[in-house]
Structures are given as structure tokens and as C-alpha cells.
Design a protein around this motif. Structure first.
Motif, short mmCIF file in Angstrom:
data_model
loop_
_atom_site.label_atom_id
_atom_site.label_comp_id
_atom_site.label_asym_id
_atom_site.label_seq_id
_atom_site.Cartn_x
_atom_site.Cartn_y
_atom_site.Cartn_z
N MET A 1 -36.09 -10.28 12.15
CA MET A 1 -37.41 -10.49 11.57
C MET A 1 -37.86 -9.29 10.78
N THR A 2 -37.52 -8.10 11.25
CA THR A 2 -38.00 -6.91 10.55
C THR A 2 -37.22 -6.62 9.29
N ASN A 3 -36.09 -7.32 9.07
CA ASN A 3 -35.30 -7.07 7.87
C ASN A 3 -35.35 -8.24 6.90
N ARG A 4 -36.31 -9.14 7.07
CA ARG A 4 -36.37 -10.32 6.21
C ARG A 4 -36.69 -9.89 4.79
N ARG A 5 -36.17 -10.68 3.82
CA ARG A 5 -36.40 -10.38 2.41
C ARG A 5 -37.74 -10.95 1.98
N VAL A 6 -38.39 -10.22 1.07
CA VAL A 6 -39.68 -10.69 0.56
C VAL A 6 -39.51 -11.41 -0.77
N VAL A 7 -38.29 -11.49 -1.28
CA VAL A 7 -37.98 -12.23 -2.49
C VAL A 7 -36.74 -13.07 -2.19
N PRO A 8 -36.44 -14.10 -3.01
CA PRO A 8 -35.27 -14.94 -2.74
C PRO A 8 -33.98 -14.14 -2.63
N ASP A 9 -33.04 -14.64 -1.82
CA ASP A 9 -31.80 -13.93 -1.57
C ASP A 9 -30.95 -13.73 -2.83
N ASP A 10 -31.10 -14.62 -3.81
CA ASP A 10 -30.26 -14.50 -5.00
C ASP A 10 -30.88 -13.62 -6.08
N THR A 11 -31.98 -12.93 -5.75
CA THR A 11 -32.63 -12.06 -6.72
C THR A 11 -31.99 -10.68 -6.69
N PRO A 12 -31.49 -10.17 -7.84
CA PRO A 12 -30.76 -8.89 -7.87
C PRO A 12 -31.68 -7.68 -7.80
N LEU A 13 -32.38 -7.52 -6.69
CA LEU A 13 -33.34 -6.43 -6.55
C LEU A 13 -32.73 -5.32 -5.70
N PRO A 14 -32.75 -4.07 -6.17
CA PRO A 14 -32.22 -2.97 -5.37
C PRO A 14 -32.96 -2.84 -4.04
N LEU A 216 -35.44 -16.31 27.09
CA LEU A 216 -35.14 -14.90 26.85
C LEU A 216 -36.24 -14.01 27.42
N LEU A 217 -35.82 -12.89 28.02
CA LEU A 217 -36.79 -11.93 28.51
C LEU A 217 -37.45 -11.18 27.36
N GLN A 218 -36.64 -10.87 26.32
CA GLN A 218 -37.13 -10.06 25.21
C GLN A 218 -36.86 -10.76 23.88
N ARG A 219 -37.74 -10.50 22.91
CA ARG A 219 -37.52 -10.97 21.53
C ARG A 219 -37.64 -9.73 20.65
N ALA A 220 -36.50 -9.12 20.40
CA ALA A 220 -36.48 -7.84 19.70
C ALA A 220 -37.07 -7.94 18.30
N ASP A 221 -36.94 -9.10 17.66
CA ASP A 221 -37.49 -9.24 16.31
C ASP A 221 -39.01 -9.13 16.33
N LEU A 222 -39.63 -9.70 17.35
CA LEU A 222 -41.09 -9.66 17.42
C LEU A 222 -41.60 -8.28 17.79
N SER A 223 -40.98 -7.65 18.79
CA SER A 223 -41.41 -6.29 19.16
C SER A 223 -41.13 -5.31 18.02
N GLY A 224 -40.01 -5.52 17.31
CA GLY A 224 -39.71 -4.66 16.16
C GLY A 224 -40.72 -4.80 15.05
N GLU A 225 -41.21 -6.02 14.83
CA GLU A 225 -42.24 -6.23 13.80
C GLU A 225 -43.54 -5.56 14.21
N ALA A 226 -43.87 -5.62 15.50
CA ALA A 226 -45.08 -4.96 15.98
C ALA A 226 -45.01 -3.45 15.77
N ILE A 227 -43.84 -2.87 16.01
CA ILE A 227 -43.66 -1.44 15.80
C ILE A 227 -43.81 -1.10 14.32
N ARG A 228 -43.24 -1.92 13.46
CA ARG A 228 -43.35 -1.68 12.01
C ARG A 228 -44.81 -1.72 11.57
N LEU A 229 -45.56 -2.70 12.07
CA LEU A 229 -46.97 -2.80 11.70
C LEU A 229 -47.78 -1.65 12.29
N ALA A 230 -47.44 -1.23 13.51
CA ALA A 230 -48.14 -0.08 14.11
C ALA A 230 -47.88 1.19 13.31
#
Length: 423
Positions: A1-14, A216-230
Motif C-alpha cells: 500500500m505504501t508503494n502504490r503508484r499515483v499515476v498509471p503503471d504505463d506512464t514513463p515517469l521517473p 491476519l494478526l497484522q496488516r503491514a500495508d496499513l501500519s506502513g501507511e499510517a507511519i508515512r502519514l505520521a
């Protein structure tokens, strides 16, 4: 979740530009919503501006002021949409003729303003969480629904209701220190709004760290997103001890993630974890952040919880844990909070310092406040086991297992009871 792209996957963005767009998205959205007050149209305009950036920036290079560029393009998209609507209704308007020059100075970062908007006290916690992850985190409705194991339609309804509620408010944006100067931080309204933001981020993190339901006991994507926002809030308010404390608490808690479950996803309690699996980099950062707040005293609940987490992190083994200091911190925390879960956690510290019977006496006082909560009986079972009262421990563990919707917690508590039966 924390590495999701904000533009389409086929967009040649660095990658560097991709990260920049992710960072700028809530700032631009905040500027648009603040200026025009239309959340939905602002979101659509932002997406079009980001797609335009993804197409043009690889060819033309990054503009001198990427944020101003995005705001300018998005405002033009909003102006076009409104003018089209005006034309259909044969009315005239000039409200959307304002534009921001590509080189216009940026006076403040709207990221914090977006946090305050999405976590407005008029919204329910569930709505604030969904809107924060959507508008500030950049997650899709489907991703949020997947993270919380809810139907996508449910999340969409929460976001829609939140936007409609905000649209009815006269001043949904709180004044921010970055916009109006640090003195505004002393206002009761500003502090209350910040407390709500931190609470929402804490709820997101705890759901990722220890899921309330599901397999699942843990959802690393969700906790990782919370850390990024914090981290985003901490960048805006690096001197706030509670903001720093929350980020430190998240990092110190998340540092144990690899050791908290076994090969089959089973729960491993703190005392039995392999501490060699703890993330030392996260611990180091969490300790440094917490230590940096101590000069101002221990004054806030997140800061105190981070200090407790530091003591756990610094213990080389469960036996070397400084429970006396931890109990002193829980005593202080309990004075600041009337949360019964704090008292329940304190009961464990009391038992470790003064014996299990003393801890059980603290737990007994929580029967009414935590009636039906599985954690109450889980702790009671642990303390009865410490005291050698096997039958009482089995009863408490069994009751706790029947009340938790979390499969790993249920399996752990059921197994604990079974092991005691066969001693």
C-alpha cells in the motif's frame, strides 16, 4: 500500500518525480479545496493535473515550481468544468478566473490543512479514517476497503457522507501554524483539531498493527501507511512533542513486526519473541525521537507511550525489562487518560512489580467498563497463570477466545488454555 503508484503503471515517469507527485498531491488538493470548496471537483482536477505532469514532465523536465504548476493546471481544469456548467445553465461567473503562476511563491504547505479537514471533529472516526486515507494517503476506495475487510460500497458511502458533511460547515479548515504563525498553536481549537488528527492516525496504525478481525494478526500495508502519514505531520510540526511521540510510538511498535508472528501466522507474545528479529533501525529512530522530546517533560499520552515502548525496546530480554520504570510511566499516563485500556495495561505492569494478585485487583475494577472486551479476560488469564491458578486461567483464556473476532488471537488463547489443561 505504501508503494502504490499515483499515476498509471504505463506512464514513463521517473521514480523521483513519482515520489514528488505523491508528496505534492495532498498539498495541491488542500489548496484547491480551500480555494473553491468543492471536494469532488478538486479531486478530479487533481487527477487530471497529475496525469498531465506524468505526460509532460518526462519530456520537458521538472518545472521550477512543481506545486504551483500542478495547482495552475488543476485550477484551469476546474475553471473549464465550471464554465461548462455555467454555459449549460446560461449563467455567468467569475469565481474561477483566478490562476496561479508557475513561478508564484508558495507561502505554506497545505498537507497539514488537509489532515485537519479530513479529521474534522464533525466527522465520525470511521469517516475520518476513510477520507484521510483517500485524500491525503492517495489510496483508492478499493484499497481502503481491502485494508479494512469491508465492502467497497461501504467505504465509498463513508467518504461521500464525509464530503457532504464538510460541505455544510462554514469553516471546515482549521487555521494552521504554517499559514498564520506559530502563535496559533496555542489556541484551544487548533490543539483540539491536531489531537483529532493524531487520534485518527493512531487508529489507522493500530488496525494495521493488531487487526481487530480477520485471518491476519497484522496488516503491514496499513501500519506502513499510517507511519508515512505520521511522518508528513511530523515534517510540518517537528517541534510538537505529541506528534513526535506518536511517530516514535509507531516506529517502536512496528520494529517488532517480524517477531510477532510465527511461520503460520500464529501470535507470539512479547515475552516470547526473538528479539534478534526486531528492526534495529526503527528502534534507533524511535529512541532518538522520544529522547528529543524529554527536555520539554513528559506531558502527553503519545509521548509517554513512546517512552514505555523505548524501555521495552532497550531490554535485551524479557527478564531484563525495567518494569518499575514502566509502571511509573503507566501511573503518569493513567492520570492523563481515563481510557480503561490504559488501566488494563497498567495492571500487567503492577503484576510484574508487585505480584499477580495486585494486578488482578486492578483488573477487577474494570469489569463494568470492559464488559465483553476479550482483552480483559486475556489479561486476567495471564495474571491467573502467573499466580498458579490454572483453572481460573483456563476459564479466562477460553472466555477471551470466544469474544475476539481475530483468528490469530483466538488460536493463541485457545492453545494457551489447552496447554494449561495438559500440564
Amino acid at each position: 500500500m505504501t508503494n502504490r503508484r499515483v499515476v498509471p503503471d504505463d506512464t514513463p515517469l521517473p521514480a523521483r518525480a513519482e515520489d514528488l507527485l505523491r508528496e505534492l498531491a495532498p498539498q495541491v488538493l488542500g489548496a484547491l479545496v480551500r480555494r473553491f470548496g468543492d471536494f469532488d471537483t478538486a479531486e478530479d482536477a487533481l487527477q487530471e493535473a497529475m496525469l498531465a505532469a506524468a505526460t509532460q514532465w518526462p519530456v520537458d523536465g521538472l518545472p521550477d515550481n512543481p506545486r504551483g504548476w500542478l495547482i495552475q493546471v488543476a485550477q484551469r481544469r476546474m475553471a473549464d468544468a465550471v464554465r461548462a456548467e455555467v454555459a449549460r445553465r446560461r449563467r455567468e461567473t467569475t469565481a474561477f478566473d483566478r490562476e496561479v503562476s508557475d513561478a508564484a511563491p508558495v507561502d505554506y504547505d497545505d498537507t497539514l490543512a488537509m489532515f485537519f479537514l479530513c479529521c474534522h471533529p464533525a466527522l465520525s472516526s470511521a469517516s475520518a479514517i476513510a477520507l484521510t486515507l483517500r485524500a491525503v494517503g492517495g489510496l483508492t476506495t478499493a484499497e481502503i476497503a481491502h485494508a479494512f475487510l469491508l465492502p467497497e460500497a461501504t467505504i465509498a458511502q463513508r467518504i461521500t457522507r464525509a464530503k457532504k458533511k464538510l460541505a455544510t460547515l462554514e469553516r471546515p479548515f482549521a487555521q494552521s501554524a504554517t499559514e498564520h504563525g506559530a502563535a496559533i498553536q496555542d489556541s484551544a481549537e487548533w490543539r483540539a483539531r491536531l489531537a483529532t488528527v493524531l487520534h485518527v492516525l493512531y487508529l489507522i496504525f493500530t488496525e494495521g498493527s493488531t487487526s481487530t478481525s480477520g485471518p491476519l494478526l497484522q496488516r503491514a500495508d496499513l501500519s506502513g501507511e499510517a507511519i508515512r502519514l505520521a511522518r508528513a505531520v511530523h515534517r510540518a510540526l517537528p517541534g510538537d512533542t505529541e506528534v513526535t511521540g506518536l511517530l516514535a510510538l509507531m516506529l517502536l511498535t512496528d520494529s517488532r513486526r517480524a517477531a510477532r508472528t510465527g511461520e503460520r501466522g500464529e501470535l507470539i507474545p512479547l515475552a516470547e519473541q526473538n528479539r534478534a528479529l526486531w528492526d534495529r533501525a526503527q528502534i534507533t529512530e524511535g529512541v532518538e525521537l522520544t529522547t528529543g522530546t524529554l527536555a520539554q517533560g513528559l506531558t502527553g499520552p503519545y509521548q509517554i507511550q513512546a517512552a514505555i515502548a523505548v524501555l521495552h525496546a532497550q531490554a535485551r530480554s524479557a527478564e531484563e525489562t525495567d518494569w518499575t520504570k514502566i509502571l511509573a510511566l503507566y501511573d503518569l499516563l493513567e492520570k492523563l487518560s481515563d481510557n480503561p485500556i490504559v488501566t488494563l495495561n497498567r495492571a500487567v505492569a503492577v503484576a510484574m512489580v508487585h505480584g499477580p494478585q495486585a494486578g488482578l485487583e486492578v483488573v477487577a475494577a474494570l469489569d463494568d467498563q470492559l464488559a465483553g472486551n476479550h482483552r480483559l479476560n486475556a489479561v486476567r488469564g495471564h495474571l491467573h497463570e502467573m499466580a498458579g491458578d490454572v483453572e481460573a486461567a483456563i476459564t479466562a483464556y477460553t472466555t477471551a477466545a470466544s469474544r475476539t473476532p481475530s483468528a490469530p488471537e483466538n488460536h493463541y488463547l485457545t492453545l494457551r488454555a489447552a496447554q494449561l489443561r495438559h500440564r
